[in-house]
Design a protein around this motif. Structure first.
Motif, PDB file in Angstrom:
ATOM      1  N   LYS A  12       0.851  -1.192   0.000  1.00 50.04           N
ATOM      2  CA  LYS A  12       0.000   0.000   0.000  1.00 50.04           C
ATOM      3  C   LYS A  12       0.885   1.239   0.000  1.00 50.04           C
ATOM      4  CE  LYS A  12      -3.833   2.107   2.587  1.00 50.04           C
ATOM      5  NZ  LYS A  12      -4.729   1.954   3.765  1.00 50.04           N
ATOM      6  N   LEU A  13       0.487   2.234  -0.812  1.00 46.55           N
ATOM      7  CA  LEU A  13       1.303   3.446  -0.955  1.00 46.55           C
ATOM      8  C   LEU A  13       0.627   4.662  -0.332  1.00 46.55           C
ATOM      9  CD1 LEU A  13       2.434   3.125  -4.697  1.00 46.55           C
ATOM     10  CD2 LEU A  13       3.645   2.351  -2.643  1.00 46.55           C
ATOM     11  N   ASP A  14       1.459   5.521   0.233  1.00 48.12           N
ATOM     12  CA  ASP A  14       1.007   6.823   0.726  1.00 48.12           C
ATOM     13  C   ASP A  14       1.490   7.865  -0.276  1.00 48.12           C
ATOM     14  OD1 ASP A  14       0.203   9.035   2.102  1.00 48.12           O
ATOM     15  OD2 ASP A  14       1.654   8.829   3.744  1.00 48.12           O
ATOM     16  N   VAL A  15       0.598   8.272  -1.175  1.00 48.60           N
ATOM     17  CA  VAL A  15       0.961   9.185  -2.262  1.00 48.60           C
ATOM     18  C   VAL A  15       0.582  10.616  -1.863  1.00 48.60           C
ATOM     19  CG1 VAL A  15       0.627   9.752  -4.693  1.00 48.60           C
ATOM     20  CG2 VAL A  15       0.570   7.359  -3.942  1.00 48.60           C
ATOM     21  N   PRO A  16       1.503  11.558  -1.968  1.00 41.76           N
ATOM     22  CA  PRO A  16       1.164  12.953  -1.643  1.00 41.76           C
ATOM     23  C   PRO A  16      -0.053  13.421  -2.443  1.00 41.76           C
ATOM     24  CG  PRO A  16       3.527  12.707  -1.980  1.00 41.76           C
ATOM     25  CD  PRO A  16       2.913  11.406  -2.387  1.00 41.76           C
ATOM     26  N   GLU A  17      -0.915  14.138  -1.795  1.00 41.05           N
ATOM     27  CA  GLU A  17      -2.170  14.568  -2.418  1.00 41.05           C
ATOM     28  C   GLU A  17      -1.917  15.328  -3.723  1.00 41.05           C
ATOM     29  OE1 GLU A  17      -6.130  14.467  -2.843  1.00 41.05           O
ATOM     30  OE2 GLU A  17      -5.054  13.619  -1.126  1.00 41.05           O
ATOM     31  N   GLU A  18      -0.888  16.152  -3.744  1.00 38.74           N
ATOM     32  CA  GLU A  18      -0.631  16.979  -4.919  1.00 38.74           C
ATOM     33  C   GLU A  18      -0.032  16.184  -6.088  1.00 38.74           C
ATOM     34  OE1 GLU A  18       3.000  17.254  -2.236  1.00 38.74           O
ATOM     35  OE2 GLU A  18       0.797  17.245  -2.032  1.00 38.74           O
ATOM     36  N   ASN A 118      12.880   1.209  -2.982  1.00 43.57           N
ATOM     37  CA  ASN A 118      13.721   1.421  -1.815  1.00 43.57           C
ATOM     38  C   ASN A 118      13.154   0.692  -0.592  1.00 43.57           C
ATOM     39  OD1 ASN A 118      15.630   3.558  -2.961  1.00 43.57           O
ATOM     40  ND2 ASN A 118      13.632   4.418  -3.436  1.00 43.57           N
ATOM     41  N   ASP A 119      13.848   0.812   0.544  1.00 39.89           N
ATOM     42  CA  ASP A 119      13.416   0.101   1.748  1.00 39.89           C
ATOM     43  C   ASP A 119      12.046   0.564   2.236  1.00 39.89           C
ATOM     44  OD1 ASP A 119      15.755  -1.297   1.693  1.00 39.89           O
ATOM     45  OD2 ASP A 119      16.771  -0.070   3.207  1.00 39.89           O
ATOM     46  N   ASP A 120      11.790   1.868   2.137  1.00 37.42           N
ATOM     47  CA  ASP A 120      10.550   2.392   2.710  1.00 37.42           C
ATOM     48  C   ASP A 120       9.717   3.213   1.730  1.00 37.42           C
ATOM     49  OD1 ASP A 120      12.241   4.514   2.476  1.00 37.42           O
ATOM     50  OD2 ASP A 120      12.109   5.166   4.567  1.00 37.42           O
ATOM     51  N   SER A 125       7.958   6.873 -12.301  1.00 39.70           N
ATOM     52  CA  SER A 125       7.987   7.821 -13.410  1.00 39.70           C
ATOM     53  C   SER A 125       6.572   8.223 -13.805  1.00 39.70           C
ATOM     54  CB  SER A 125       8.698   7.187 -14.601  1.00 39.70           C
ATOM     55  OG  SER A 125       8.658   8.039 -15.726  1.00 39.70           O
ATOM     56  N   THR A 126       6.367   9.521 -14.089  1.00 42.89           N
ATOM     57  CA  THR A 126       5.086  10.043 -14.559  1.00 42.89           C
ATOM     58  C   THR A 126       5.375  11.093 -15.639  1.00 42.89           C
ATOM     59  OG1 THR A 126       4.806  12.013 -13.159  1.00 42.89           O
ATOM     60  CG2 THR A 126       4.279   9.864 -12.160  1.00 42.89           C
ATOM     61  N   PRO A 127       4.340  11.570 -16.347  1.00 42.67           N
ATOM     62  CA  PRO A 127       4.554  12.644 -17.332  1.00 42.67           C
ATOM     63  C   PRO A 127       5.078  13.931 -16.711  1.00 42.67           C
ATOM     64  CG  PRO A 127       2.476  11.536 -17.741  1.00 42.67           C
ATOM     65  CD  PRO A 127       2.970  11.032 -16.421  1.00 42.67           C
ATOM     66  N   ASN A 128       4.946  14.069 -15.383  1.00 43.78           N
ATOM     67  CA  ASN A 128       5.379  15.288 -14.696  1.00 43.78           C
ATOM     68  C   ASN A 128       6.518  15.017 -13.721  1.00 43.78           C
ATOM     69  OD1 ASN A 128       3.304  16.974 -15.897  1.00 43.78           O
ATOM     70  ND2 ASN A 128       1.868  15.842 -14.613  1.00 43.78           N
ATOM     71  N   GLY A 129       7.413  14.145 -14.116  1.00 41.19           N
ATOM     72  CA  GLY A 129       8.542  13.817 -13.254  1.00 41.19           C
ATOM     73  C   GLY A 129       8.228  12.660 -12.324  1.00 41.19           C
ATOM     74  N   ARG A 130       9.178  12.309 -11.504  1.00 36.47           N
ATOM     75  CA  ARG A 130       9.024  11.160 -10.601  1.00 36.47           C
ATOM     76  C   ARG A 130       8.201  11.523  -9.368  1.00 36.47           C
ATOM     77  NH1 ARG A 130      12.500   6.027 -10.950  1.00 36.47           N
ATOM     78  NH2 ARG A 130      13.168   6.147 -13.129  1.00 36.47           N
ATOM     79  N   VAL A 131       7.365  10.553  -8.971  1.00 37.35           N
ATOM     80  CA  VAL A 131       6.575  10.686  -7.754  1.00 37.35           C
ATOM     81  C   VAL A 131       7.183   9.777  -6.691  1.00 37.35           C
ATOM     82  CG1 VAL A 131       4.358  10.148  -6.681  1.00 37.35           C
ATOM     83  CG2 VAL A 131       4.426  11.302  -8.899  1.00 37.35           C
ATOM     84  N   THR A 132       7.421  10.335  -5.510  1.00 37.41           N
ATOM     85  CA  THR A 132       7.901   9.536  -4.386  1.00 37.41           C
ATOM     86  C   THR A 132       6.706   9.133  -3.531  1.00 37.41           C
ATOM     87  OG1 THR A 132      10.049  10.651  -4.342  1.00 37.41           O
ATOM     88  CG2 THR A 132       9.359   9.506  -2.338  1.00 37.41           C
ATOM     89  N   ALA A 133       6.539   7.811  -3.355  1.00 32.94           N
ATOM     90  CA  ALA A 133       5.412   7.293  -2.572  1.00 32.94           C
ATOM     91  C   ALA A 133       5.954   6.454  -1.415  1.00 32.94           C
ATOM     92  CB  ALA A 133       4.500   6.450  -3.458  1.00 32.94           C
ATOM     93  N   GLU A 134       5.599   6.840  -0.207  1.00 32.39           N
ATOM     94  CA  GLU A 134       6.029   6.086   0.972  1.00 32.39           C
ATOM     95  C   GLU A 134       5.215   4.799   1.098  1.00 32.39           C
ATOM     96  OE1 GLU A 134       8.507   7.097   2.859  1.00 32.39           O
ATOM     97  OE2 GLU A 134       8.764   9.068   1.897  1.00 32.39           O
ATOM     98  N   TYR A 135       5.849   3.762   1.644  1.00 28.72           N
ATOM     99  CA  TYR A 135       5.152   2.510   1.896  1.00 28.72           C
ATOM    100  C   TYR A 135       4.345   2.601   3.186  1.00 28.72           C
ATOM    101  CZ  TYR A 135       8.453   0.486  -1.489  1.00 28.72           C
ATOM    102  OH  TYR A 135       9.182   0.204  -2.608  1.00 28.72           O
ATOM    103  N   VAL A 136       3.152   1.990   3.178  1.00 22.95           N
ATOM    104  CA  VAL A 136       2.354   1.848   4.396  1.00 22.95           C
ATOM    105  C   VAL A 136       2.636   0.447   4.925  1.00 22.95           C
ATOM    106  CG1 VAL A 136       0.049   1.854   5.397  1.00 22.95           C
ATOM    107  CG2 VAL A 136       0.602   3.419   3.508  1.00 22.95           C
ATOM    108  N   PHE A 137       3.416   0.353   6.012  1.00 23.75           N
ATOM    109  CA  PHE A 137       3.901  -0.935   6.491  1.00 23.75           C
ATOM    110  C   PHE A 137       2.846  -1.693   7.293  1.00 23.75           C
ATOM    111  CE2 PHE A 137       7.941   1.543   6.287  1.00 23.75           C
ATOM    112  CZ  PHE A 137       8.554   0.776   5.307  1.00 23.75           C
TER     113      PHE A 137
END
Length: 423
Positions: A12-18, A118-120, A125-137
């Protein structure tokens, strides 16, 4: 051919709202690549194109200009379509009916060039650059026993690719990461996994399906939401409104037009049902189940207004198509009485009419909250497992059965089998 053992771990991913809209935009453009390729490659008047290199040579440059995707994601979209076309060609060779593959389910395929694992967190990749999504452990006390703890966090398993998916009902993104271990030979725990997997196959696993007049047309016990019943009804209403206007005209030309649009809508409806029957069967194969379980159509008709004959036809035709399409496979189709499946809590078993409020289910006893159609789909599968548990003979002669869930399978005694032990 790469024969390294594989495990798939859902995270499960925690994706920033924006940044959530960037992932939705990626999906739209990725499916555009797949559908454009499918349309180009599927040719009834000539041999279908099943070569990925030919498809890339013909389509890659144009799709790169039409989309904002990275080169790798465009390639992945092309490859996904060619794989589906290739599977369709095999069906045609075997004398089976099939149609041009269409892609409308939420998914994007990533590999190490378009994503980092990554570990956490992951970067995508997206049309607007890379999105960093944290893992929900998972909870710490349970983590070591989950697929995430046993495989993803192990130094022996290497993340090679992933499929990004989105659960519309929960408004949540999930990353299904595929891991490889070329040195894995199996140990005591590995042998236990194999034995558990063999037992699961011997006893059988089934996929429950809930069919609906509103919302998703079909919802499975694994949490797949297939097709839009609202869209199907909307198209039907458009046809009825146009037919009514023509009937008021009363001319011969109007009568001929009514026949023409009726035939066109019939063909469209049948093709729509064909495509989503394929989606359901694909979900069954992905979940590695033995059977697909529907609600008994006789009971469904009792719950549909007499004026909704079209929905009755759509339900019956959909089940008929699924039955036909699985005839040459190891899958089977069966049904159960759906009484109270919409009111029963799939978590604790408490049944009450107040548990369900339209598309929301909230158990008045244990507090379990979930999409109501998903809850019903699990109950459909669980009821079938209950029949087998009480001695009814299954299609495979099983003594017991399990119902397929998002992350594994459950039997009527509440015993859970993780997904990695089932396939």
């Amino acid at each position: 051919m790469d024969d390294a053992p594989r495990r798939t771990v859902p995270i499960k991913l925690d994706v920033p709202e924006e940044r959530r809209s960037d992932l939705h935009q990626t999906k739209q453009q990725f499916l555009h690549c797949a559908n454009h390729t499918s349309e180009w490659a599927w040719r009834y008047d000539d041999l279908c194109i099943t070569s990925k290199s030919k498809a890339e040579d013909a389509l890659y440059s144009g799709l790169r200009e039409e989309t904002d995707l990275t080169a790798n994601l465009v390639q992945k979209g092309i490859h996904r379509a060619i794989d589906a076309v290739d599977a369709g060609v095999e069906k045609l060779k075997q004398g089976k009916k099939t149609s041009q593959p269409e892609f409308d389910s939420w998914s994007v395929v990533y590999d190490k060039r378009s994503a980092t694992f990554n570990d956490d967190h992951a970067t995508l990749s997206t049309p607007n650059g890379r999105v960093t999504a944290e893992y929900v452990f998972p909870p710490k006390c349970e983590r070591e026993e989950t697929p995430f703890g046993r495989y993803y966090e192990s130094d022996d398993w290497d993340a090679s690719s992933a499929t990004l998916q989105y659960d519309e009902q929960d408004d949540t993104f999930y990353l299904h990461v595929t891991l490889k271990n070329p040195d894995y030979e199996g140990d005591a725990s590995g042998r236990q996994e194999a034995e558990s997997r063999d037992d699961a196959r011997e006893n059988g696993v089934v996929l429950g399906v809930d069919l609906n007049v509103t919302g998703a047309f079909a919802v499975t016990s694994t949490g797949a939401f297939i097709g839009s019943a609202d869209y199907l009804t909307h198209k039907r209403n458009q046809y009825e409104q146009r037919r009514a206007r023509l009937q008021q005209t009363g001319t011969r030309s109007a009568h001929l037009t009514i026949q023409s649009i009726g035939s066109t809508f019939s063909d469209w409806s049948l093709d729509w049902l064909h495509n989503h029957a394929n989606d359901l069967i694909a979900e069954a194969h992905d979940a590695d189940v033995d059977g697909i379980i529907f609600e008994n159509l006789d009971h469904i008709r009792e719950n549909i207004a007499n004026g909704s004959k079209f929905q009755q036809w759509a339900y019956a035709k959909f089940v008929e198509l699924v039955e036909y399409k699985v005839e040459s496979t190891e899958l089977f189709v069966d049904s159960v009485n759906p009484a109270y499946t919409s009111q029963r809590c799939s978590h604790c078993g408490f049944t009450h009419e107040d548990n369900r409020d339209d598309k929301q289910f909230a158990c008045q006893s244990c507090g379990y909250e979930v999409n109501a159609d998903y809850n019903a789909a699990k109950n459909v599968a669980n009821r079938y497992c209950g029949y087998i548990h009480r001695g009814q003979k299954s299609r495979g002669g099983w003594a017991t059965s399990q119902l397929a869930l998002k992350s594994g399978a459950l039997n009527v005694n509440g015993e859970y089998t993780p997904a990695e032990l089932l396939g």
